[in-house]
Design a protein around this motif. Sequence first.
Motif, PDB file in Angstrom:
ATOM      1  N   LYS A 118     -94.977 -30.745  12.009  1.00 24.91           N
ATOM      2  CA  LYS A 118     -93.614 -30.332  12.315  1.00 24.91           C
ATOM      3  C   LYS A 118     -93.294 -30.671  13.772  1.00 24.91           C
ATOM      4  O   LYS A 118     -93.986 -30.192  14.688  1.00 24.91           O
ATOM      5  N   TYR A 119     -92.266 -31.481  13.953  1.00 22.34           N
ATOM      6  CA  TYR A 119     -91.901 -31.965  15.282  1.00 22.34           C
ATOM      7  C   TYR A 119     -90.439 -31.670  15.618  1.00 22.34           C
ATOM      8  O   TYR A 119     -89.604 -31.567  14.722  1.00 22.34           O
ATOM      9  N   LEU A 120     -90.182 -31.568  16.907  1.00 20.16           N
ATOM     10  CA  LEU A 120     -88.817 -31.432  17.397  1.00 20.16           C
ATOM     11  C   LEU A 120     -88.502 -32.679  18.210  1.00 20.16           C
ATOM     12  O   LEU A 120     -89.358 -33.160  18.968  1.00 20.16           O
ATOM     13  N   ALA A 138     -91.995 -23.964  21.692  1.00 20.15           N
ATOM     14  CA  ALA A 138     -92.652 -24.872  20.740  1.00 20.15           C
ATOM     15  C   ALA A 138     -94.148 -24.578  20.672  1.00 20.15           C
ATOM     16  O   ALA A 138     -94.739 -24.517  19.586  1.00 20.15           O
ATOM     17  N   LEU A 143     -95.614 -25.404  16.945  1.00 18.96           N
ATOM     18  CA  LEU A 143     -95.126 -26.732  16.578  1.00 18.96           C
ATOM     19  C   LEU A 143     -96.211 -27.776  16.854  1.00 18.96           C
ATOM     20  O   LEU A 143     -97.057 -27.590  17.729  1.00 18.96           O
ATOM     21  N   ASP A 144     -96.169 -28.907  16.146  1.00 19.68           N
ATOM     22  CA  ASP A 144     -97.186 -29.933  16.373  1.00 19.68           C
ATOM     23  C   ASP A 144     -96.874 -30.823  17.574  1.00 19.68           C
ATOM     24  O   ASP A 144     -97.783 -31.458  18.112  1.00 19.68           O
ATOM     25  N   VAL A 146     -93.432 -32.331  20.485  1.00 22.77           N
ATOM     26  CA  VAL A 146     -92.020 -32.516  20.827  1.00 22.77           C
ATOM     27  C   VAL A 146     -91.829 -33.948  21.320  1.00 22.77           C
ATOM     28  O   VAL A 146     -92.649 -34.472  22.071  1.00 22.77           O
ATOM     29  N   MET A 257     -86.964 -24.023  15.374  1.00 23.14           N
ATOM     30  CA  MET A 257     -88.427 -24.194  15.390  1.00 23.14           C
ATOM     31  C   MET A 257     -89.114 -23.082  14.618  1.00 23.14           C
ATOM     32  O   MET A 257     -90.081 -23.304  13.900  1.00 23.14           O
ATOM     33  N   TRP A 258     -88.605 -21.864  14.812  1.00 21.52           N
ATOM     34  CA  TRP A 258     -89.158 -20.697  14.128  1.00 21.52           C
ATOM     35  C   TRP A 258     -89.106 -20.897  12.612  1.00 21.52           C
ATOM     36  O   TRP A 258     -90.095 -20.685  11.902  1.00 21.52           O
ATOM     37  N   LEU A 260     -88.683 -23.804  11.091  1.00 18.86           N
ATOM     38  CA  LEU A 260     -89.416 -25.034  10.780  1.00 18.86           C
ATOM     39  C   LEU A 260     -90.904 -24.764  10.519  1.00 18.86           C
ATOM     40  O   LEU A 260     -91.496 -25.339   9.603  1.00 18.86           O
ATOM     41  N   VAL A 261     -91.492 -23.885  11.297  1.00 14.44           N
ATOM     42  CA  VAL A 261     -92.924 -23.613  11.083  1.00 14.44           C
ATOM     43  C   VAL A 261     -93.174 -22.626   9.945  1.00 14.44           C
ATOM     44  O   VAL A 261     -94.261 -22.608   9.377  1.00 14.44           O
TER      45      VAL A 261
END
Lengths: 263, 263
Positions: A118-120, A138, A143-144, A146, A257-258, A260-261
């Motif tokens: 999972k990326y931003l 992140a 998160l993995d 950015v 992000m919250w 997304l994960v």
Amino acid sequence: MMEQILSKDNKNVKEYGKLISSKSYRDQNGTFAIESIKLILEAACSGVVFQKVFVTEQCVKKNPAVLQKLFDLDCPVYQISKAVEEKMTCTQNAGGLFAICKKLDKHRQADTIVPNGKYLYLAGLQDTGNVGTILRTAEAVGLDGVVISAGTCDIYNLKVLRASMGSAFRLPIFFGKDPASDLEQFGKRFVTYAAVVDESADSVLQTSFAPNSMVVIGNEGNGLEPRTITACQKQITIRMKGNAESLNAGMAAGILMWELVQN
Amino acid sequence: MMEQILSKDNKNVKEYGKLISSKSYRDQNGTFAIESIKLILEAACSGVVFQKVFVTEQCVKKNPAVLQKLFDLDCPVYQISKAVEEKMTCTQNAGGLFAICKKLDKHRQADTIVPNGKYLYLAGLQDTGNVGTILRTAEAVGLDGVVISAGTCDIYNLKVLRASMGSAFRLPIFFGKDPASDLEQFGKRFVTYAAVVDESADSVLQTSFAPNSMVVIGNEGNGLEPRTITACQKQITIRMKGNAESLNAGMAAGILMWELVQN
């Protein structure tokens, strides 16, 4: 015995100042400048390589243990006068400690990301506090990584580094170029989601994110450019209530992000 | 023809300055001071009562429609000189427009809240940007209201109002006193949740919030006081990953509010 710097015109002090103020000077030299005990310790613990350390006599007296760590770094340590400290200090609570460090070589070009996780993607964010807070968040939510577009503010800007609370040193960060072109490329390997303020887009709450997801956040004032949105496969939004026009860009990124994960 | 103010020592200009800088002066007078076209329009559209408006000639020329709205407010409008504008300007993009307004009478004491709905209690937050962003987010996600403890920064501070993007004028806001005493009282009518950084607390993701919930957020540096935590019925936390010590207080509040309204 440390070498002393008593003049504000000392070449190392000038170099520090240029690294603080100029991204192109940082890029050219592959180095960056930081201040404050907290941030410098975060850097040291994260494997950042130090080139030069500057410290006041008062800081040495107050923090002997911290300084011992820095002496162990095997780089020149300069003792600076009060006047030089004033010249070098940029933010609150610098505490008389400054350093020039090498940029991390773990920061890579965007096309090296393995398409899993999972990326931003930050497309043109300009507020240093927002970018730093986003990096901090992140890391905290897991998160993995950015991706930073060419038009987003430099992660080696002191204000970004301070707001990130050291997360910028630890989080996998990748450097992109033009958002629309990058996302066309990423679209071959990731499911790409443009975050928009648009009632017709899918609610983030109803979105099941793919295991290889990239969520794209736009500039604070203008959001994403239409061609960047077009380059993404999906559009998602945070539905608003009340009369609030929108969320702050940092907060919107945090909520995305919250989700997304989790999903 | 507007009355002109050419002197920085004019009594209205001095009153404006005191309202910007002093909470006790705001409390004493029941008024507050704001600047910028955007914020002043948000205030006008939210039913805020205006006492005095100050505008530069340039602002009148650039924004005739905006000014017409303000002339309709039936309060004195003063035309100010460039020097007076410089004296009055506090933040970026003030744009030559300033006003003194009456505090909203819809802001009530905390004990008047009907114990139904989802509320946030801010216990001693000091960063004006954080508090403003939290109010903006609270409105956007659809919270029923926010309680401000005595030690939290004043919502009529200009920086809070600007960061809130006008949400401070629209959101139900209540004024508390000492957090521990307030929460003992609220505990009789609400389910109270202390937000803590503590792995042994319940994850916010596993929490089903009661229909009458109050989530309590602490100070940026120190979190909640132990006696405030004790006064709450439950403890909840956002589980962190990586080496991030914690989230920024504004971001933590945002994620908690987001979960509070969903669950």
